[in-house]
Design a protein around this motif. Structure first.
Motif, short mmCIF file in Angstrom:
data_model
loop_
_atom_site.label_atom_id
_atom_site.label_comp_id
_atom_site.label_asym_id
_atom_site.label_seq_id
_atom_site.Cartn_x
_atom_site.Cartn_y
_atom_site.Cartn_z
N TRP A 57 0.74 -1.25 0.16
CA TRP A 57 0.01 -0.13 -0.09
C TRP A 57 0.83 1.27 0.08
N PHE A 58 1.80 1.29 0.88
CA PHE A 58 2.68 2.51 0.90
C PHE A 58 3.62 2.62 -0.35
N ARG A 59 4.04 1.49 -0.98
CA ARG A 59 4.84 1.58 -2.14
C ARG A 59 3.94 2.10 -3.15
N ALA A 60 2.90 1.72 -3.38
CA ALA A 60 1.85 2.04 -4.40
C ALA A 60 1.81 3.70 -4.30
N ARG A 61 2.02 4.33 -3.16
CA ARG A 61 1.99 5.65 -3.02
C ARG A 61 3.53 6.41 -2.85
N GLN A 62 4.30 5.72 -3.12
CA GLN A 62 5.55 6.06 -3.06
C GLN A 62 6.09 6.63 -1.96
N ILE A 63 5.61 6.15 -0.92
CA ILE A 63 6.02 6.55 0.49
C ILE A 63 6.81 5.79 0.92
N GLU A 64 8.11 6.41 1.50
CA GLU A 64 9.13 5.56 2.02
C GLU A 64 8.97 5.31 3.66
N PHE A 65 9.40 3.98 3.98
CA PHE A 65 8.80 3.41 5.22
C PHE A 65 10.03 2.75 5.87
N ASP A 66 10.18 2.60 7.15
CA ASP A 66 11.09 1.58 7.65
C ASP A 66 10.29 0.27 8.00
N ALA A 67 10.30 0.02 9.48
CA ALA A 67 9.53 -1.21 9.84
C ALA A 67 8.14 -0.85 9.99
N LEU A 68 7.14 -1.68 9.65
CA LEU A 68 5.83 -1.28 9.89
C LEU A 68 5.10 -2.27 10.94
N HIS A 69 4.78 -1.86 12.15
CA HIS A 69 4.26 -2.42 13.36
C HIS A 69 2.77 -2.35 13.41
N GLY A 129 -21.77 3.23 6.68
CA GLY A 129 -20.87 4.14 7.23
C GLY A 129 -20.12 3.50 8.58
N LYS A 130 -20.28 2.33 8.59
CA LYS A 130 -19.50 1.73 9.90
C LYS A 130 -18.06 1.79 9.65
N LEU A 131 -17.48 1.74 8.45
CA LEU A 131 -16.27 1.86 8.19
C LEU A 131 -16.07 3.07 7.15
N VAL A 132 -15.11 3.76 7.13
CA VAL A 132 -14.66 4.97 6.32
C VAL A 132 -13.23 4.64 5.72
N PRO A 133 -13.04 5.30 4.43
CA PRO A 133 -11.58 5.28 3.88
C PRO A 133 -11.13 6.26 4.67
N VAL A 134 -9.55 5.70 4.95
CA VAL A 134 -8.63 6.43 5.80
C VAL A 134 -8.25 7.79 5.07
N VAL A 135 -7.89 7.71 3.80
CA VAL A 135 -7.63 8.67 2.99
C VAL A 135 -8.54 8.70 1.56
N PRO A 136 -8.50 9.73 0.91
CA PRO A 136 -9.27 9.71 -0.37
C PRO A 136 -8.31 8.47 -1.24
N ASP A 137 -9.12 7.98 -2.02
CA ASP A 137 -8.52 7.07 -3.03
C ASP A 137 -7.64 5.98 -2.36
N PRO A 138 -8.31 5.20 -1.49
CA PRO A 138 -7.41 4.28 -0.62
C PRO A 138 -7.13 3.01 -1.00
N GLU A 139 -7.76 2.63 -2.31
CA GLU A 139 -7.50 1.24 -2.80
C GLU A 139 -6.33 0.95 -3.48
N ILE A 140 -5.81 -0.24 -3.41
CA ILE A 140 -4.65 -0.98 -4.35
C ILE A 140 -5.05 -2.13 -4.90
N ASP A 141 -4.58 -2.49 -5.92
CA ASP A 141 -4.62 -3.86 -6.43
C ASP A 141 -4.02 -4.70 -5.55
N SER A 142 -4.82 -5.75 -5.01
CA SER A 142 -4.18 -6.72 -3.99
C SER A 142 -3.99 -8.08 -4.46
#
Length: 307
Positions: free
Chosen positions: A206-218, A253-266
């Motif tokens: 998900w983060f790579r698809a948005r070109q966001i750098e990250f270290d370890a994800l916990h 409305g019990k769940l909402v996207p955390v950001v606009p366009d939150p999808e990735i091909d999974s």
């Protein structure tokens, strides 16, 4: 073609051997089978003579499997289990037409099971048994006819029919969203992330698809989508969930996207089955019905996959 008769011991000999191997006692095997102890001993001895192999080490009043006997016992037990299951299926549906299908639990409970009444109504002569399996298995050593598979188009020894693409959606509860203001995609890195152990690289993707750098994800780890869904509904964090399987939570409305366009091909879903079973009538009918159901949902307004 069946092997020579000398390699096909009678069912009674195999049943006596399997019972003795499993219980570790001729006496216990005799009691289970309703035979005398001497009768079971004779049957085991007859099996050893037929095979030309010692299956047990006999020490006074005890028996112990040889190395060869232990291996043989495992295979005989599986063969007897398959015969038993086949007999149960035949008894449950004397007209034939049983399909044993392995399903992924979230896909099975959320998408497939609600649609099964339509299939059964249109095909009353077919009995469908649903068994949960999370990983590929060897069809040669199982009683299953087919399986729903997610991931890469690889399943050794199986044919694959493509079903549909999946888009994962980053979602959280409305209450969680109100407590954690997310202005940029990068802000998601600071949130509690919910992980599925069968998809350990999902958030990395998900983060790579948005070109966001990250270290370890916990974050918290779950072994079932359903438990992770409940955690997201309870406001425990952000979850990556298949969009088409959480449509009702999104619509309510019990769940909402955390950001606009939150999808990735999974990933992709397939129907896997032994190539030699491709024309087995219950499987062929089910495969055609499954593809029709998917096509119907794909063109239905507001119900496309990934929405």
């Amino acid at each position: 073609m069946l092997p020579p008769r000398r390699f096909l011991p009678s069912f009674s000999l195999l049943a006596a051997f399997e019972a003795a191997a499993r219980t570790g006692s001729v006496t216990a095997a005799a009691k289970e089978l309703g035979l005398t102890q001497s009768a079971v001993s004779r049957q085991i001895a007859a099996l050893e003579r037929q095979l030309g192999v010692s299956l047990f080490l006999r020490q006074r009043q005890t028996i112990r499997l040889t190395i060869a006997g232990d291996t043989y016992a495992r295979e005989v037990r599986e063969a007897l289990r398959r015969i038993s299951n086949a007999s149960l299926n035949l008894r449950a549906n004397p007209a034939g037409g049983t399909l044993n299908l392995a399903i992924l639990p979230f896909f099975g409970s959320r998408w497939l099971t609600p649609r099964m009444p339509r299939f059964l109504a249109d095909h009353p002569g077919i009995v469908v048994n649903l068994i949960t399996r999370l990983e590929p298995f060897d069809f040669r050593f199982d009683t299953l006819d087919a399986a729903i598979h997610f991931g890469a188009p690889r399943w050794p020894g199986a044919a694959l029919t493509f079903l549909l693409d999946e888009k994962a959606v980053a979602v959280c509860s409305p209450e969680f969203a109100s407590r954690h203001k997310v202005l940029r995609d990068e802000d998601v890195l600071a949130l509690p992330l919910l992980h599925l152990n069968t998809r350990p690289d999902a958030w990395e993707g998900w983060f790579r698809a948005r070109q966001i750098e990250f270290d370890a994800l916990h974050g918290m780890l779950f072994d079932q989508f359903m438990t992770m869904l409940e955690a997201a509904l309870a406001g425990m964090g952000v979850a990556l969930l298949p969009g088409f399987l959480i449509a009702r939570e999104l619509q309510a409305g019990k769940l909402v996207p955390v950001v606009p366009d939150p999808e990735i091909d999974s990933g992709r879903y397939f129907l896997a089955y032994p190539p030699e079973r491709a024309s087995y009538p219950p499987l062929a009918v089910f495969r055609d019905w499954l593809l029709h159901e998917i096509d119907s949902q794909r063109v239905a307004p507001g119900h496309g996959f990934g929405q």
